[in-house]
Structures are given as C-alpha cells and as structure tokens.
Design a protein around this motif. Sequence first.
Motif, mmCIF file in Angstrom:
data_model
loop_
_atom_site.group_PDB
_atom_site.id
_atom_site.type_symbol
_atom_site.label_atom_id
_atom_site.label_comp_id
_atom_site.label_asym_id
_atom_site.label_seq_id
_atom_site.Cartn_x
_atom_site.Cartn_y
_atom_site.Cartn_z
ATOM 1 N N LYS A 50 10.174 -13.066 12.109
ATOM 2 C CA LYS A 50 8.712 -12.988 12.148
ATOM 3 C C LYS A 50 8.426 -12.072 10.760
ATOM 4 O O LYS A 50 8.964 -10.717 10.964
ATOM 5 N N THR A 51 7.582 -12.405 9.965
ATOM 6 C CA THR A 51 7.251 -11.528 8.920
ATOM 7 C C THR A 51 6.611 -10.427 9.196
ATOM 8 O O THR A 51 7.020 -9.313 8.553
ATOM 9 N N ASP A 52 5.816 -10.331 10.262
ATOM 10 C CA ASP A 52 5.218 -9.053 10.601
ATOM 11 C C ASP A 52 5.923 -8.004 11.380
ATOM 12 O O ASP A 52 5.415 -7.064 11.942
ATOM 13 N N THR A 53 7.096 -8.346 11.341
ATOM 14 C CA THR A 53 8.043 -7.495 12.332
ATOM 15 C C THR A 53 8.910 -6.217 11.285
ATOM 16 O O THR A 53 9.563 -5.744 11.397
ATOM 17 N N LEU A 54 8.379 -6.488 9.957
ATOM 18 C CA LEU A 54 9.040 -5.505 8.942
ATOM 19 C C LEU A 54 8.644 -4.110 9.394
ATOM 20 O O LEU A 54 7.677 -3.554 9.955
ATOM 21 N N TYR A 55 9.621 -3.217 8.991
ATOM 22 C CA TYR A 55 9.480 -1.706 9.192
ATOM 23 C C TYR A 55 10.189 -1.000 7.730
ATOM 24 O O TYR A 55 11.013 -1.259 7.255
ATOM 25 N N THR A 56 8.950 -0.211 7.381
ATOM 26 C CA THR A 56 9.425 0.738 6.233
ATOM 27 C C THR A 56 9.220 2.115 6.266
ATOM 28 O O THR A 56 9.750 2.726 5.409
ATOM 29 N N GLY A 57 9.007 2.449 7.429
ATOM 30 C CA GLY A 57 9.119 3.905 7.837
ATOM 31 C C GLY A 57 7.600 4.598 7.409
ATOM 32 O O GLY A 57 7.551 5.846 7.414
ATOM 33 N N TRP A 58 6.916 3.744 6.738
ATOM 34 C CA TRP A 58 5.604 4.437 6.218
ATOM 35 C C TRP A 58 4.642 3.508 6.649
ATOM 36 O O TRP A 58 4.561 2.138 5.867
ATOM 37 N N GLU A 59 3.553 3.558 7.609
ATOM 38 C CA GLU A 59 2.597 2.542 8.057
ATOM 39 C C GLU A 59 1.804 1.930 6.843
ATOM 40 O O GLU A 59 1.703 0.705 7.066
ATOM 41 N N GLU A 60 1.339 2.703 6.012
ATOM 42 C CA GLU A 60 0.478 1.929 4.946
ATOM 43 C C GLU A 60 1.464 1.142 4.080
ATOM 44 O O GLU A 60 0.666 0.158 3.530
ATOM 45 N N ARG A 61 2.597 1.498 3.764
ATOM 46 C CA ARG A 61 3.454 0.677 2.969
ATOM 47 C C ARG A 61 3.786 -0.509 3.682
ATOM 48 O O ARG A 61 3.699 -1.733 3.135
ATOM 49 N N THR A 62 3.869 -0.457 5.144
ATOM 50 C CA THR A 62 4.045 -1.802 5.721
ATOM 51 C C THR A 62 2.971 -2.739 5.629
ATOM 52 O O THR A 62 3.164 -3.926 5.261
ATOM 53 N N LYS A 63 1.879 -2.248 5.811
ATOM 54 C CA LYS A 63 0.450 -2.908 5.645
ATOM 55 C C LYS A 63 0.330 -3.626 4.437
ATOM 56 O O LYS A 63 0.084 -4.714 4.333
ATOM 57 N N HIS A 64 0.772 -3.027 3.382
ATOM 58 C CA HIS A 64 0.396 -3.291 1.964
ATOM 59 C C HIS A 64 1.535 -4.252 1.793
ATOM 60 O O HIS A 64 1.395 -5.534 1.163
ATOM 61 N N PHE A 65 2.792 -4.280 2.174
ATOM 62 C CA PHE A 65 3.949 -5.338 2.158
ATOM 63 C C PHE A 65 3.591 -6.514 2.948
ATOM 64 O O PHE A 65 4.004 -7.596 2.296
ATOM 65 N N LEU A 66 2.934 -6.618 3.984
ATOM 66 C CA LEU A 66 2.369 -7.766 4.604
ATOM 67 C C LEU A 66 1.288 -8.339 4.287
ATOM 68 O O LEU A 66 0.981 -9.500 4.719
ATOM 69 N N SER A 67 0.796 -7.847 3.460
ATOM 70 C CA SER A 67 -0.718 -8.309 2.767
ATOM 71 C C SER A 67 -0.349 -9.488 1.846
ATOM 72 O O SER A 67 0.848 -9.741 1.452
ATOM 73 N N GLY A 68 -1.424 -10.006 1.247
ATOM 74 C CA GLY A 68 -1.190 -11.208 0.187
ATOM 75 C C GLY A 68 -0.477 -10.806 -1.081
ATOM 76 O O GLY A 68 -0.064 -11.561 -2.025
ATOM 77 N N ASP A 69 -0.409 -9.373 -1.385
ATOM 78 C CA ASP A 69 0.419 -9.013 -2.572
ATOM 79 C C ASP A 69 1.793 -9.072 -2.565
ATOM 80 O O ASP A 69 2.762 -9.441 -3.631
ATOM 81 N N PHE A 70 2.305 -9.472 -1.313
ATOM 82 C CA PHE A 70 3.981 -9.703 -1.246
ATOM 83 C C PHE A 70 4.145 -10.606 -0.021
ATOM 84 O O PHE A 70 4.265 -11.754 -0.526
ATOM 85 N N PHE A 71 4.427 -10.392 1.226
ATOM 86 C CA PHE A 71 4.916 -11.186 2.104
ATOM 87 C C PHE A 71 3.708 -12.112 2.814
ATOM 88 O O PHE A 71 4.207 -13.158 3.009
ATOM 89 N N ASN A 72 2.492 -11.659 2.480
ATOM 90 C CA ASN A 72 1.443 -12.649 3.139
ATOM 91 C C ASN A 72 1.489 -13.082 4.483
ATOM 92 O O ASN A 72 1.601 -14.351 4.524
ATOM 93 N N ALA A 73 2.005 -12.306 5.410
ATOM 94 C CA ALA A 73 2.208 -12.586 6.761
ATOM 95 C C ALA A 73 1.033 -13.366 7.524
ATOM 96 O O ALA A 73 1.631 -14.061 8.380
ATOM 97 N N ALA A 74 -0.229 -13.297 7.224
ATOM 98 C CA ALA A 74 -1.177 -13.832 7.784
ATOM 99 C C ALA A 74 -0.987 -15.375 7.787
ATOM 100 O O ALA A 74 -1.316 -16.204 8.325
ATOM 101 N N ALA A 75 -0.619 -15.813 6.358
ATOM 102 C CA ALA A 75 -0.568 -17.133 5.982
ATOM 103 C C ALA A 75 0.869 -17.692 6.215
ATOM 104 O O ALA A 75 0.890 -18.833 6.469
ATOM 105 N N HIS A 76 1.711 -16.801 6.174
ATOM 106 C CA HIS A 76 3.309 -17.284 6.223
ATOM 107 C C HIS A 76 3.974 -16.194 7.280
ATOM 108 O O HIS A 76 4.485 -15.436 6.718
ATOM 109 N N PRO A 77 3.855 -16.599 8.753
ATOM 110 C CA PRO A 77 4.141 -15.727 9.725
ATOM 111 C C PRO A 77 5.932 -15.594 9.737
ATOM 112 O O PRO A 77 6.528 -14.908 10.760
ATOM 113 N N GLU A 78 6.524 -16.551 9.178
ATOM 114 C CA GLU A 78 7.915 -16.590 9.401
ATOM 115 C C GLU A 78 8.652 -16.756 8.001
ATOM 116 O O GLU A 78 8.133 -17.300 7.240
ATOM 117 N N ILE A 79 10.153 -16.142 8.250
ATOM 118 C CA ILE A 79 10.831 -16.122 7.067
ATOM 119 C C ILE A 79 11.879 -16.912 7.666
ATOM 120 O O ILE A 79 12.299 -16.563 8.674
#
Length: 191
Positions: free
Chosen positions: A74-103
């Motif tokens: 599940k793409t949105d289960t990412l953990y980075t240790g820093w909430e803001e970084r995790t949110k950024h990684f899950l955004s359209g700049d990187f994993f785009n979790a909203a559009a692509h919920p699975e890896i």
Amino acid sequence: MKSVLLAAGLASGLSQAAFAAAEKYTLDPSHSQIVFEYNHLGYSNTTGIYSGFNGTIDFDAADPKASSVAVTVKTDTLYTGWEERTKHFLSGDFFNAAAHPEITFKSTGIEVTGDKTGKITGDLTINGVTKSIVLDAALNQQGEHPMAKKPWIGFEATTTVKRTDFNMGAFAPYVSDEVKVHISIEAQKAE
C-alpha cells in the motif's frame, strides 16, 4: 518497490529442500521490510521504509527457475520518520499515492547463482509505471519456525532503481536519482 526478493532466496535455497512440486508461502508482514536510501543534496543519506505488506512465493525446489514471487505494498504506508517529508513523498512529486494506491512486484524469471544466492527479474510498478528490475537475493534460512512450528523461509535482497524511470524525478539530480533498496522478508508455508 522493492518489494521483493523472495523468489531469489527461494531459488537459491531450493536445492536444499526436497519438495516434489511448488509450495505456496505467504509473507509474514510483521517481519518483512523494504528500506530505501537516497542522497539529499550531498549532505546526508536519508531513508524511508515500507513494512506490513502482503505477498506470496511459489517455491519449486525441484526446478528453482520455475519459482515465483508477487508482492503488493500500500503506497500510503510509507514511513520516513518525519511527517512532512512523508506527506511530500506521497504527493504528486513522488509516489502520487492518491492516484496510485499500490506498489507491486511480480517476478518474471529467476537465475540461481549459488547455493544460497540468485537474481530475481521482475516487473516493478510504482506511480503507474512498470519497469523490469533485477534483485540480488540470498536465502537467510529455511526450516521449521521454533514458535509457529511450521515451515518458514527468510530472504534478503538489494537493488538500485532510478526515480526518473517511475516519473518521480522531482529535484533530481540534486536529490539523487538513484535509490538503493534493501529488502528483508520472512514467509510461512500457506495453510
């Protein structure tokens, strides 16, 4: 992404087991992790982790090359240790979790390279993009789990992927395009 080394350990340890046909194993999500590392502007090497994912291994001891592995994260289960970084990684700049919920990772071939080593080729899908990758994998151990009292296997695997291959190239090359991936997985024989 990363998801996925099982088959290699499978393939590598297969010669040690004497099963007549492929046997199904399921990942132990509580003891399976994918850790990735990238360089941040030359100042630090930073990590992210996926854990708690699902997958299966069809383990063929008689013909290791016929083994296979499939993993879904599940793409949105990412953990980075820093909430803001995790949110950024899950955004359209990187994993785009909203559009692509699975890896996902699905093996397409296994090459046995030693008694406990192998290369697993497979299709990795991240951010809606599928690319072939190769995992260098090793069997850690195969045997009866001392508490579960059932067949158990454990593997390690590594690979390097390029973010730009998966439309995740924000800030490259300053934030490294190449990402090192380390996978550690346990799997139990399916009921």
